[in-house]
Design an enzyme around this catalytic site. Structure first.
Site, PDB file in Angstrom:
ATOM      1  N   SER A 561      18.400 110.129  11.832  1.00  0.00           N
ATOM      2  CA  SER A 561      17.538 109.416  10.867  1.00  0.00           C
ATOM      3  C   SER A 561      18.530 108.566   9.944  1.00  0.00           C
ATOM      4  O   SER A 561      19.786 109.014   9.772  1.00  0.00           O
ATOM      5  CB  SER A 561      16.574 110.315  10.156  1.00  0.00           C
ATOM      6  OG  SER A 561      16.024 109.293   8.970  1.00  0.00           O
ATOM      7  N   TYR A 574      13.894 117.121   4.290  1.00  0.00           N
ATOM      8  CA  TYR A 574      13.960 116.258   5.477  1.00  0.00           C
ATOM      9  C   TYR A 574      15.398 115.631   5.694  1.00  0.00           C
ATOM     10  O   TYR A 574      16.222 115.735   6.550  1.00  0.00           O
ATOM     11  CB  TYR A 574      13.127 115.228   5.276  1.00  0.00           C
ATOM     12  CG  TYR A 574      13.067 114.309   6.569  1.00  0.00           C
ATOM     13  CD1 TYR A 574      12.220 114.555   7.740  1.00  0.00           C
ATOM     14  CD2 TYR A 574      13.643 112.975   6.540  1.00  0.00           C
ATOM     15  CE1 TYR A 574      12.446 113.775   9.013  1.00  0.00           C
ATOM     16  CE2 TYR A 574      13.738 112.208   7.694  1.00  0.00           C
ATOM     17  CZ  TYR A 574      13.128 112.560   8.662  1.00  0.00           C
ATOM     18  OH  TYR A 574      13.312 111.763   9.962  1.00  0.00           O
TER      19      TYR A 574
END
Length: 684
Positions: A561, A574
């Protein structure tokens, strides 16, 4: 010959329907085996007069799925006129090119080598099939006498002859000389039947097949393959499947020495029984006989000569030794039989590997080809059983097999095949593939020719995706919790059993909980790290065992990501686990490079539409953080990028393809941003 009251379309419709019925039953013919025909009249658009035609299944294709477009359409008078210019068996191959001058209109499919048989036999409807029972008689040492014993004068014996124009002449002459006959047994090959109507031809084909089955069952010995050899008995199913999964990567790597192959595993009762019996080695060495068989299975299989429960390491070492011997033997076979005009050797690796107590591994350019190769060897086992039960199995000679395997016409057929797609023979394991980015990646891999193990925590969604991709010849669904060590091992083993190994791993499974630091619980932290950091580690570790054992290189891709390099609010768990994944890419690239395994990462951002993570509550949470409506979140992310364009799951799949399709063969340890340009995420 034709019914003058029938419309021109009737012979074609009847032919297609008959072919589909015959091809639907594997007792009648094997996949893509045999051909059928019908004769009739149609109006010649040039002269306006009726012209006699023959419709015959074209080169390639399958009777069970035959349609009108799979038929070659030829003028009967022109095909029969070729008899006057036939130059003889030594120039047999020239006649196939002559068929092109006999086509009617656009001609339909390409005429096959068996066209002459159908056109020259004086019957309106002709079937040429490859039933196991018929080939059993055709390959028996005293097949001619057995044919007479089985059928009397109703079915005539035809000695082996390579398919072609001369075989058509032979059968036409036999048909003329034996008006009482309904068909013939073709030595070493199969059967041909005929009839005045489509229904009669079908009935005669089935009569030959069923009569042969009854004869073999009534006259055959109880154990045609001999006694069970101690130590070769089938292992219990759970141990058998575990042993197959442990051996498959090595076997696939060996079978892919000359060119990459996809695998298929078969442990059906007829295979396991054959492998357990004392005649295994001798019969396997004789090889298959019917051209359809050995063109797909090679002239003979590779056979393991160790007990079923031998230690795995000992088995793997012995398989490597046997592979070297097999390659040398195949090269010698080629050298003994090749002439100056022979095509180059096509590869010396086995297409069939037999492991007593475990099963059969078969290989091909894709899953369907590998599966069909295994099905053909099962046909060959049935043929050997039938022949040995009433006589002695005696296939056609090595020289005849070579003449067909390296036939100029077969080579031309191979040359006409379309070029393989970029990911052909690649086997991909995609986690989290039941939705979103994983689903898009699975779709792209399949569209580019690869096989896909669709792994997801939700088996229902994984099954749906696998079905969308084309079913078990393209994709299989596997339920997996990537945070569970045993579950990951079972997932990888399932993928290996489905396709033979793994070449491409995509660590995509993920989830996200967007919370500020003070609201992030240990459970939140552990859950995200278990799935993405620990899960990626477990999947990569288990898959690496397969990649290394195969010896074929491979790719591991991490869907990380933008958050792995950019700090954002309310996202500690996350983002931290994504940073963990990003560094795993670098670490594994360094460690696995010597094995030819490339490890790269992709850093998406703002993938809202179609995303499983965003649909599960993450979208609403991030929208609240940024003060926008959830339905506007994708547009919000796009506006803050340099390109101003929204990112979709397909764009991430594009990046996976770019990394793995063969153009970036010297790239490893790379992270590719797929974010439409987020300056803060530029890698430094």
């Amino acid at each position: 010959m034709s019914d003058p009251t029938a419309s021109p379309a009737d012979p074609v419709r009847q032919l297609v329907e008959r072919s589909n019925r015959l091809g639907a039953d594997p007792r009648n013919t094997n996949y893509a085996g045999g051909n059928t025909s019908a004769k009739g009249t149609a109006v010649d658009p040039v002269t306006g007069r009726d012209v006699e035609l023959v419709w015959v299944k074209g080169s390639g294709g399958d009777l069970g799925t035959l349609t009108e477009r799979n038929l070659a359409v030829l003028r009967l008078d022109r095909v029969r006129a070729l008899v006057d210019v036939y130059p003889g068996a030594d120039r047999e191959d020239e006649m196939v090119a002559a068929f092109d001058y006999c086509l009617h209109g656009k001609g339909g499919a390409a005429p096959s080598i068996d066209t002459a048989m159908h056109a020259l036999v004086d019957a309106p409807h002709v079937d040429h099939l490859h039933p196991d029972s018929g080939i059993a008689l055709a390959t028996a040492a005293d097949g001619e006498q057995l044919t007479e014993q089985c059928f009397g004068d109703r079915v005539v014996w035809v000695p082996w002859r390579r398919p072609g124009f001369q075989l058509g002449l032979d059968i036409a002459a036999i048909r003329a000389a034996n008006p009482q006959a309904v068909g013939c047994i073709l030595g070493g090959h199969g059967i041909t039947a005929w009839g005045a109507t489509s229904a009669e031809a079908e009935a005669h084909s089935l009569e030959i097949i069923r009569t042969a089955e009854t004869f073999l069952a009534g006259h055959g010995v109880a154990e045609p393959f001999g006694a069970v050899v101690p130590g070769r008995e089938p292992l219990p199913e759970d141990r058998r499947r575990a042993r197959a999964a442990a051996l498959f990567p090595t076997v696939r790597g060996l079978a892919s020495t000359d060119r990459p192959q996809v695998g298929h595993f078969t442990d059906s009762p007829e295979v396991l029984e054959f492998l357990a019996r004392e005649k295994l080695a001798a019969l396997a060495e004789l090889g298959t006989s019917c051209p359809d068989h050995f063109l797909r299975t090679k002239v003979k299989p590779m056979v393991l000569d160790l007990p079923a429960d031998a230690p795995v390491d000992q088995v793997l070492d012995r398989l490597r030794e046997l592979h070297q011997a097999y390659r040398a033997d195949y090269q010698a076979y080629y050298d003994r039989n090749a002439g100056p005009a022979s095509p180059a050797i096509r590869g010396a690796d086995p297409a069939i590997v037999l492991v007593p107590g475990v099963g059969m591994f078969s290989f091909g350019k894709d899953k369907q080809t590998a599966r069909v190769a295994g099905e053909f060897y099962v046909n060959a086992i049935n043929v050997m059983r039938g022949a040995e039960s009433v006589s002695r199995y005696a296939p056609i000679s090595e020289a005849e097999k070579f003449a067909i395997e390296y036939w100029a016409l077969e080579e031309a057929k191979l040359q006409r095949m379309p070029a393989p797609k970029p990911l052909a023979t690649r086997i991909a394991l995609v986690t989290g593939a039941g939705s979103g980015i994983g689903r898009a990646i699975a779709q792209r891999v399949a569209a580019e020719g690869g096989c896909v193990v669709v792994a997801d925590l939700n088996l229902d969604t994984a099954t749906t995706v696998a079905g969308e991709l084309g079913g078990p010849d393209v994709a299989v669904a596997v339920q997996a919790d990537v945070s569970d060590e045993d579950g990951v091992a079972a997932m990888v083993a399932a993928g290996v059993l489905a396709f033979g190994g793994i070449d491409l791993v995509v660590n995509n499974a993920g989830l996200s909980l967007s919370k500020p630091l003070l609201e992030t619980t240990v459970r939140d932290w552990d859950l995200q790290h278990d799935v993405m950091a620990k899960g990626s580690f477990l999947v990569s570790r288990e898959a690496a065992r397969v990649l290394i054992e195969q010896g074929m290189g491979g790719d591991i891709i991490y869907i990380s990501s933008k958050n792995s390099v950019v700090a954002g609010p309310n996202n500690i768990a996350y983002s931290a686990t994504k940073a963990d994944q990003a560094h795993q890419v670098r670490l594994l690239a360094a460690e696995l490079g010597p094995h030819g395994v490339r490890v790269n990462g992709i850093n998406p951002d703002g993938v809202v539409r179609g995303s499983g993570i965003f649909a599960s509550g993450w979208g609403a949470s991030r929208a609240a953080v940024y003060g926008v409506k959830e339905e506007d979140l994708g547009a919000f992310y796009a506006k803050r990028t340099l390109l101003g364009r929204e990112v979709l799951p397909d764009h991430v799949a594009d990046a996976v393809f770019a990394l793995t399709a063969g153009d970036l063969t010297r790239t490893t340890g790379l992270h590719i941003p797929v974010d439409s340009g987020v300056a803060a995420a530029f890698l430094r």
